[in-house]
Design a protein around this motif. Structure first.
Motif, short mmCIF file in Angstrom:
data_model
loop_
_atom_site.label_atom_id
_atom_site.label_comp_id
_atom_site.label_asym_id
_atom_site.label_seq_id
_atom_site.Cartn_x
_atom_site.Cartn_y
_atom_site.Cartn_z
N LYS A 46 0.93 -1.35 0.08
CA LYS A 46 0.07 -0.09 0.06
C LYS A 46 0.92 1.27 -0.10
O LYS A 46 0.70 2.19 -0.62
CB LYS A 46 -1.07 0.26 1.20
CG LYS A 46 -1.80 -1.30 1.27
CD LYS A 46 -2.75 -1.04 2.53
CE LYS A 46 -2.07 -1.03 3.95
NZ LYS A 46 -1.23 -2.32 4.15
N SER A 47 1.88 1.30 0.91
CA SER A 47 2.61 2.58 1.17
C SER A 47 3.43 2.70 -0.39
O SER A 47 3.63 3.74 -0.92
CB SER A 47 3.55 2.49 2.12
OG SER A 47 2.58 2.71 3.49
N THR A 48 4.04 1.76 -0.88
CA THR A 48 4.70 1.65 -1.93
C THR A 48 3.94 2.00 -3.21
O THR A 48 4.48 3.07 -3.92
CB THR A 48 5.16 0.02 -2.36
OG1 THR A 48 5.96 -0.50 -1.37
CG2 THR A 48 6.09 0.18 -3.55
N PHE A 91 1.70 11.20 5.38
CA PHE A 91 2.51 9.93 5.48
C PHE A 91 2.35 9.23 6.73
O PHE A 91 1.96 9.54 7.79
CB PHE A 91 4.17 10.49 5.60
CG PHE A 91 4.53 11.16 4.32
CD1 PHE A 91 4.63 10.44 3.39
CD2 PHE A 91 4.86 12.45 4.37
CE1 PHE A 91 5.42 11.20 1.93
CE2 PHE A 91 5.21 13.39 3.40
CZ PHE A 91 5.37 12.61 2.02
N GLN A 92 2.64 7.91 6.46
CA GLN A 92 2.35 6.92 7.57
C GLN A 92 3.34 6.94 8.77
O GLN A 92 2.71 6.84 9.94
CB GLN A 92 2.45 5.45 6.82
CG GLN A 92 2.04 4.46 7.90
CD GLN A 92 2.40 3.01 7.44
OE1 GLN A 92 2.75 2.84 6.47
NE2 GLN A 92 1.72 1.69 8.03
N PHE A 93 4.36 7.50 8.64
CA PHE A 93 5.22 7.53 9.70
C PHE A 93 5.67 8.98 10.03
O PHE A 93 5.96 9.25 11.15
CB PHE A 93 6.42 6.56 9.52
CG PHE A 93 5.76 5.16 9.67
CD1 PHE A 93 5.24 4.63 10.77
CD2 PHE A 93 5.82 4.32 8.60
CE1 PHE A 93 4.75 3.36 10.69
CE2 PHE A 93 5.64 3.09 8.68
CZ PHE A 93 4.82 2.50 9.85
N ALA A 168 -3.28 9.94 1.86
CA ALA A 168 -3.18 10.12 2.99
C ALA A 168 -2.92 8.35 3.64
O ALA A 168 -3.89 7.61 2.94
CB ALA A 168 -4.51 10.44 3.77
N ASP A 169 -1.80 8.00 4.05
CA ASP A 169 -1.26 6.76 4.30
C ASP A 169 -1.74 6.61 5.94
O ASP A 169 -1.04 7.32 6.88
CB ASP A 169 0.04 6.48 4.14
CG ASP A 169 0.30 5.13 4.13
OD1 ASP A 169 -0.42 4.11 4.50
OD2 ASP A 169 1.64 5.06 3.49
N GLU A 170 -2.82 5.78 6.44
CA GLU A 170 -3.07 5.75 7.60
C GLU A 170 -3.26 6.98 8.45
O GLU A 170 -2.51 7.12 9.50
CB GLU A 170 -2.43 4.76 8.54
CG GLU A 170 -2.21 3.27 7.73
CD GLU A 170 -3.31 2.55 8.34
OE1 GLU A 170 -4.26 3.03 9.05
OE2 GLU A 170 -3.49 1.34 7.87
MG LIG Z 1 2.36 1.22 4.80
#
Ligand SMILES: [Mg+2]
Ligand SMILES: Nc1ncnc2c1ncn2[C@@H]1O[C@H](COP(=O)(O)OP(=O)(O)OP(=O)(O)O)[C@@H](O)[C@H]1O
Length: 228
Positions: A46-48, A91-93, A168-170
Motif C-alpha cells: 500500500k505505501s509503495t 505520511f504513515q510515519f 493519506a497513508d493511515e
Molecule cells: Mg504502509
C-alpha cells in the motif's frame, strides 16, 4: 469525469540483493473529485503504491499519469512542481519537522512552492486549525505535541495548498474514534467543497466502507475494487 490519477501496468521491484518484487501489473485509475480508500494486509504494498502515485518513487515498469502529465517524461524540477502544486501528503510515519512550530510546518509546502503566504493562506490555516481542533498548539514545536496532535497538524499541512489530490497513508492511526470520525467528516467536506480527490490507506474496514470506492491490494496485486 476526468482521470486525475492513472497507473498503467505498474511494477515495482526494490533493488537488492535480493530484489524484492512488490507491485505487479497495477492498472488503476482515479476520477477527479472521487473519495477512495486502499486496504490490504501489512506488507501488501500500500505505501509503495502511494509513494508511486505521489511521484515520490518511480515504478520499475509502467506509466504514472497525474493530472494529464506523463510523469516519466518530466524533468526533475517540473515533476517537483507538479507534486507541490497538485498533491498533499499525509505520511504513515513521518509527520512533522520536530524543531518547527505547528504553523511553520503547515506553511512549509507553501513556502517550498515559492509563494509568500498571503492573508488568504493564513486565514485558511487558521480555519483548518479550528476545524481539526488543534488551534491551541499552533505555535508549539512538534516535539511538545501529542502523537494525535502531530497527526492532525500533518493533515492540515496536506490541505494548506488546496491540492487537487490528497494522498493519506493511515492518516488517523494515532487518533481515538471521535477524532477519527471528525477527520473523515472534514475530508468529506473538503472533497465536496473543492472537488479534491482523496486516496486514503486504512486498515479499518469501517472507515473504508464510508468511502465511495474500496481498492484492496494483496501481495502487490489488486484483488478487489468495489465502487458504491
Ligand atoms: Mg504502509
Ligand atoms: N525500501 C524498500 N526496500 C526493500 N523492500 C521494501 C522497501 N520498502 C518496502 N519494502 C517491502 O515491500 C513490501 C511492501 O511494503 P509496503 O510498505 O508498501 O507495505 P504496506 O502495505 O504499506 O504495509 P503496512 O500496512 O505495514 O504499512 C514489504 O514486503 C516490504 O518489506
Amino acid at each position: 469525469m476526468a482521470e486525475i490519477i492513472a497507473l498503467r501496468q505498474v511494477d515495482k521491484v526494490y533493488k537488492g540483493p535480493p530484489d524484492v518484487h512488490v507491485l505487479f501489473g497495477i492498472d488503476l485509475v482515479f476520477e477527479e473529485g472521487s473519495f477512495n480508500s486502499i486496504v490490504g494486509e501489512s506488507g501488501s504494498g500500500k505505501s509503495t503504491l502511494m509513494n508511486i502515485i505521489g511521484t515520490l518513487d518511480t515504478p520499475s515498469a509502467g506509466e504514472v499519469v497525474i493530472a494529464g502529465k506523463y510523469t516519466r517524461t518530466l524533468r526533475r524540477d517540473d515533476l517537483a512542481e507538479l507534486r507541490n502544486r497538485t498533491i498533499g501528503f499525509v505520511f504513515q510515519f513521518h509527520y512533522l519537522l520536530p524543531e518547527f512550530s505547528a504553523i511553520d510546518n503547515v506553511l512549509m509546502p507553501h513556502v517550498i512552492g515559492g509563494k509568500r503566504p498571503g492573508r488568504e493562506v493564513l486565514e485558511w490555516a487558521d480555519e483548518l486549525f479550528e476545524l481539526m481542533g488543534v488551534a491551541a498548539v499552533k505555535h508549539k514545536p512538534a516535539t511538545r505535541m501529542s502523537g494525535g496532535q502531530q497527526q492532525r497538524v500533518a493533515i492540515i499541512r496536506s490541505l494548506i495548498n488546496k491540492p487537487g489530490i490528497v494522498l493519506a497513508d493511515e492518516p488517523t492511526g494515532n487518533l481515538d474514534s471521535t477524532n477519527t470520525a471528525t477527520t473523515y467528516e472534514r475530508f468529506r467536506d473538503i472533497n465536496q467543497r473543492y472537488g479534491t480527490t482523496f486516496v486514503i490507506v486504512t486498515h479499518d474496514r469501517r472507515i473504508a466502507e464510508q468511502t465511495d470506492r474500496i481498492v484492496e491490494i494483496r501481495d502487490g496485486r489488486i484483488v478487489l475494487d468495489i465502487s458504491k
